[in-house]
Design a protein around this motif. Sequence first.
Motif, PDB file in Angstrom:
ATOM      1  N   HIS A 152       0.866  -1.176   0.000  1.00  0.00           N
ATOM      2  CA  HIS A 152       0.000   0.000   0.000  1.00  0.00           C
ATOM      3  C   HIS A 152       0.900   1.223   0.000  1.00  0.00           C
ATOM      4  CE1 HIS A 152      -2.527  -3.192   1.612  1.00  0.00           C
ATOM      5  NE2 HIS A 152      -3.537  -2.517   1.149  1.00  0.00           N
ATOM      6  N   THR A 153       1.055   1.881  -1.146  1.00  0.00           N
ATOM      7  CA  THR A 153       2.026   2.955  -1.276  1.00  0.00           C
ATOM      8  C   THR A 153       1.399   4.328  -1.448  1.00  0.00           C
ATOM      9  OG1 THR A 153       2.131   2.525  -3.651  1.00  0.00           O
ATOM     10  CG2 THR A 153       3.750   1.421  -2.273  1.00  0.00           C
ATOM     11  N   ALA A 154       0.093   4.427  -1.351  1.00  0.00           N
ATOM     12  CA  ALA A 154      -0.554   5.726  -1.522  1.00  0.00           C
ATOM     13  C   ALA A 154      -0.162   6.661  -0.389  1.00  0.00           C
ATOM     14  CB  ALA A 154      -2.069   5.561  -1.560  1.00  0.00           C
ATOM     15  N   LYS A 155      -0.076   7.953  -0.695  1.00  0.00           N
ATOM     16  CA  LYS A 155       0.325   8.938   0.303  1.00  0.00           C
ATOM     17  C   LYS A 155      -0.805   9.189   1.279  1.00  0.00           C
ATOM     18  CE  LYS A 155       2.235  13.601   0.754  1.00  0.00           C
ATOM     19  NZ  LYS A 155       2.660  14.811   0.023  1.00  0.00           N
ATOM     20  N   THR A 156      -0.475   9.264   2.571  1.00  0.00           N
ATOM     21  CA  THR A 156      -1.492   9.522   3.583  1.00  0.00           C
ATOM     22  C   THR A 156      -1.749  11.010   3.727  1.00  0.00           C
ATOM     23  OG1 THR A 156      -2.046   9.291   5.917  1.00  0.00           O
ATOM     24  CG2 THR A 156       0.273   9.519   5.414  1.00  0.00           C
ATOM     25  N   ASP A 157      -2.942  11.367   4.099  1.00  0.00           N
ATOM     26  CA  ASP A 157      -3.299  12.756   4.339  1.00  0.00           C
ATOM     27  C   ASP A 157      -3.190  13.114   5.813  1.00  0.00           C
ATOM     28  OD1 ASP A 157      -3.912  13.293   1.665  1.00  0.00           O
ATOM     29  OD2 ASP A 157      -5.908  12.432   1.894  1.00  0.00           O
ATOM     30  N   GLY A 158      -2.644  12.203   6.609  1.00  0.00           N
ATOM     31  CA  GLY A 158      -2.469  12.493   8.018  1.00  0.00           C
ATOM     32  C   GLY A 158      -3.378  11.655   8.879  1.00  0.00           C
ATOM     33  N   PRO A 159      -3.021  11.501  10.156  1.00  0.00           N
ATOM     34  CA  PRO A 159      -3.753  10.592  11.038  1.00  0.00           C
ATOM     35  C   PRO A 159      -5.172  11.020  11.332  1.00  0.00           C
ATOM     36  CG  PRO A 159      -2.139  11.903  12.270  1.00  0.00           C
ATOM     37  CD  PRO A 159      -1.898  12.147  10.824  1.00  0.00           C
ATOM     38  N   MET A 160      -5.509  12.287  11.120  1.00  0.00           N
ATOM     39  CA  MET A 160      -6.864  12.725  11.444  1.00  0.00           C
ATOM     40  C   MET A 160      -7.830  12.548  10.285  1.00  0.00           C
ATOM     41  SD  MET A 160      -6.603  13.390  14.505  1.00  0.00           S
ATOM     42  CE  MET A 160      -8.241  14.049  14.754  1.00  0.00           C
ATOM     43  N   ALA A 161      -7.280  12.227   9.091  1.00  0.00           N
ATOM     44  CA  ALA A 161      -8.158  12.053   7.924  1.00  0.00           C
ATOM     45  C   ALA A 161      -8.770  10.674   7.952  1.00  0.00           C
ATOM     46  CB  ALA A 161      -7.363  12.248   6.639  1.00  0.00           C
ATOM     47  N   ARG A 162     -10.061  10.612   8.197  1.00  0.00           N
ATOM     48  CA  ARG A 162     -10.730   9.312   8.283  1.00  0.00           C
ATOM     49  C   ARG A 162     -11.934   9.289   7.362  1.00  0.00           C
ATOM     50  NH1 ARG A 162     -10.587   6.659  14.293  1.00  0.00           N
ATOM     51  NH2 ARG A 162      -8.396   6.999  14.731  1.00  0.00           N
ATOM     52  N   PRO A 163     -11.702   9.077   6.075  1.00  0.00           N
ATOM     53  CA  PRO A 163     -12.842   9.003   5.161  1.00  0.00           C
ATOM     54  C   PRO A 163     -13.701   7.798   5.504  1.00  0.00           C
ATOM     55  CG  PRO A 163     -10.843   8.255   4.080  1.00  0.00           C
ATOM     56  CD  PRO A 163     -10.425   8.811   5.406  1.00  0.00           C
TER      57      PRO A 163
ATOM     58  N   ALA B 241      -7.798   3.264   6.633  1.00  0.00           N
ATOM     59  CA  ALA B 241      -6.406   3.299   6.180  1.00  0.00           C
ATOM     60  C   ALA B 241      -6.098   2.262   5.104  1.00  0.00           C
ATOM     61  CB  ALA B 241      -5.471   3.085   7.369  1.00  0.00           C
ATOM     62  N   THR B 242      -6.979   1.294   4.917  1.00  0.00           N
ATOM     63  CA  THR B 242      -6.673   0.185   4.015  1.00  0.00           C
ATOM     64  C   THR B 242      -6.340   0.651   2.607  1.00  0.00           C
ATOM     65  OG1 THR B 242      -7.917  -1.482   5.252  1.00  0.00           O
ATOM     66  CG2 THR B 242      -7.663  -1.854   2.892  1.00  0.00           C
ATOM     67  N   ASP B 243      -7.133   1.503   2.030  1.00  0.00           N
ATOM     68  CA  ASP B 243      -6.877   1.958   0.675  1.00  0.00           C
ATOM     69  C   ASP B 243      -5.969   3.176   0.622  1.00  0.00           C
ATOM     70  OD1 ASP B 243      -8.382  -0.089  -0.465  1.00  0.00           O
ATOM     71  OD2 ASP B 243     -10.238   1.048  -0.321  1.00  0.00           O
ATOM     72  N   THR B 244      -5.737   3.807   1.777  1.00  0.00           N
ATOM     73  CA  THR B 244      -4.780   4.914   1.842  1.00  0.00           C
ATOM     74  C   THR B 244      -3.360   4.371   1.839  1.00  0.00           C
ATOM     75  OG1 THR B 244      -6.349   6.266   3.092  1.00  0.00           O
ATOM     76  CG2 THR B 244      -4.028   6.910   3.197  1.00  0.00           C
ATOM     77  N   GLY B 245      -3.151   3.341   2.654  1.00  0.00           N
ATOM     78  CA  GLY B 245      -1.859   2.665   2.690  1.00  0.00           C
ATOM     79  C   GLY B 245      -0.798   3.448   3.427  1.00  0.00           C
ATOM     80  N   GLY B 246       0.457   3.170   3.074  1.00  0.00           N
ATOM     81  CA  GLY B 246       1.581   3.874   3.660  1.00  0.00           C
ATOM     82  C   GLY B 246       1.732   3.644   5.153  1.00  0.00           C
ATOM     83  N   GLN B 247       2.391   4.601   5.800  1.00  0.00           N
ATOM     84  CA  GLN B 247       2.667   4.487   7.228  1.00  0.00           C
ATOM     85  C   GLN B 247       1.377   4.463   8.046  1.00  0.00           C
ATOM     86  OE1 GLN B 247       5.501   3.802   8.412  1.00  0.00           O
ATOM     87  NE2 GLN B 247       5.196   4.063  10.629  1.00  0.00           N
TER      88      GLN B 247
END
Length: 402
Positions: free
Chosen positions: A6-17, A316-322
Motif C-alpha cells: 500500500h504505497t498511496a500517500k497519507t493525508d495524516g492521522p486525522m483524515a478518516r474518510p 487506512a486500508t486503501d490509503t496505505g503507507g505508514q
Amino acid sequence: MRDPGHTAKTDGPMARPGPEVNDGDPTHVCRVLEAVQALAPLIAAQRNAFDSGRRLPAAVFAALADAGLFRLWLPQALGGPELSPFAFMRVVEAASALDGSVGWLVGNGAGMSRIGGYLDEAVAREWYADPRAFVASATGAVGTASAVAGGYRLSGRWPFGSGAHHATRFMGLASVRPDDPASPLLCCYLGRADLTILDNWHVSGLRGTGSCDFEARDIFVPAAHAHPFLGLQPTQPGLLYRMPPSSVFAWSICGVPLGIASGAMTSFTELAKGRSGNRAALRDRETVQATVGRTRAMLRAARALLVDAMTELMAATDTGGQRLVEARADIRIANAHAAETATSVTEMLAASAGAVAIFETCALERAVGDVRAAAKHVAMSPNNYVTAGRLALGLDPGTARF
C-alpha cells in the motif's frame, strides 16, 4: 517502514474518510443474534459433554452450522452475508457469552469463511456448497510445500486446529523452504481424508473447541487450493477482503474474551441476588456494587478501543503507507488490551463471588478457565505491545506478521 502493498500517500492521522463496507442488513444481523440466543437451551443442556468429549457434541455443532454461524464472512456474491467487522464482533461476542468454546468456534469458523474472497470463485462455491462447511486453520507451525506440476506436495504437523473433529477442510501454513525465514508462507488447504487428526486436546480452558493437532504426509495440494499468507490478491471487491489478512484474522476472535467476560457479568449478577442463610445478598454489599460498576466500565472501554482501532484500519486500508502500518499495529494492541481486560473482569467477578466460584457447577469457574485460554492466542499476545511501541519510537515493527 512503509507497507509495500500500500504505497498511496497519507493525508495524516486525522483524515478518516468513511470506508465503503457492507454493514449488513440490520434486520439480518438481528436475526443472526436471535438465532444465537435461541441456541442457549441446547448449549446449556449439552455443556457437560463439552468437557468429557473435549469437542462440541455433534448436535451443537450442527445447530451452529444450520444457523449460518460459520459463514458470516462468506462474500455476498457466493450467497454469504459478508458482515461488517462490527456486526461480526457482535455475533461472536454474543455466542461467547453463552459459552467460550461455542464463541471460539464461531469466531474461527466464520472468520475462515472469508477465504471465499481470496480463492477462485469456483473453488469457494464448491467448498461452501456444503451448508455445514467448516475450515479448521492452524498458523502455529510451518509445513513443507514442495512445488510440483500443478501444485504442491505438502507435509507437516499443525497445532491448535480448532473444530478439527467437525471440519470439512483444513488450512495449514507451509513454505517451499521452511528453514528459511525469508521464504514466503503459503496457506494450503486439505480435505478431511488427506490428513490425520491427533486427539491431544487436554487443556484447562476452551475444552469444547477440540483444537487438536493435525498431520499430513506428502499430500498433493492443487495450486488452486493454495494462496499466499501475506500479500494475497482478493478475488472479491469488498473492503473486508482488501484489508490486511493478518489484521482481519486477529479481529475474528477478538470478541471471544469480551463475550466470555460479558457472560460472567450476567452469571455474577444472578448469583449476587441470592442469599445464603442469614447473610445479606452479595448485591447489597457496597464493595460488590463498586466491582460491578468498575468491570462494566472496563469492558465497555475495551470494546470502544477495538471499534476505534477497526474504524481506523478500514479507513487506512486503501490509503496505505505508514498510516496503514500504524493501524495494523493498533488493531493488535486493541486485541491484546481487550483480552487482558476481559481476563481481569472475569477474575474480579470470580473473586467477588467467593468460594462458590471454584465449583464446576458455577458458570464463573468455566469462564475463568476459558478467558485465560483465549487470551493465550498469539493474536492477543502482549508481544503486540512491542510492535506498536517500536513504531511509536520511530523503529521498524520488527516483524511482518502483525
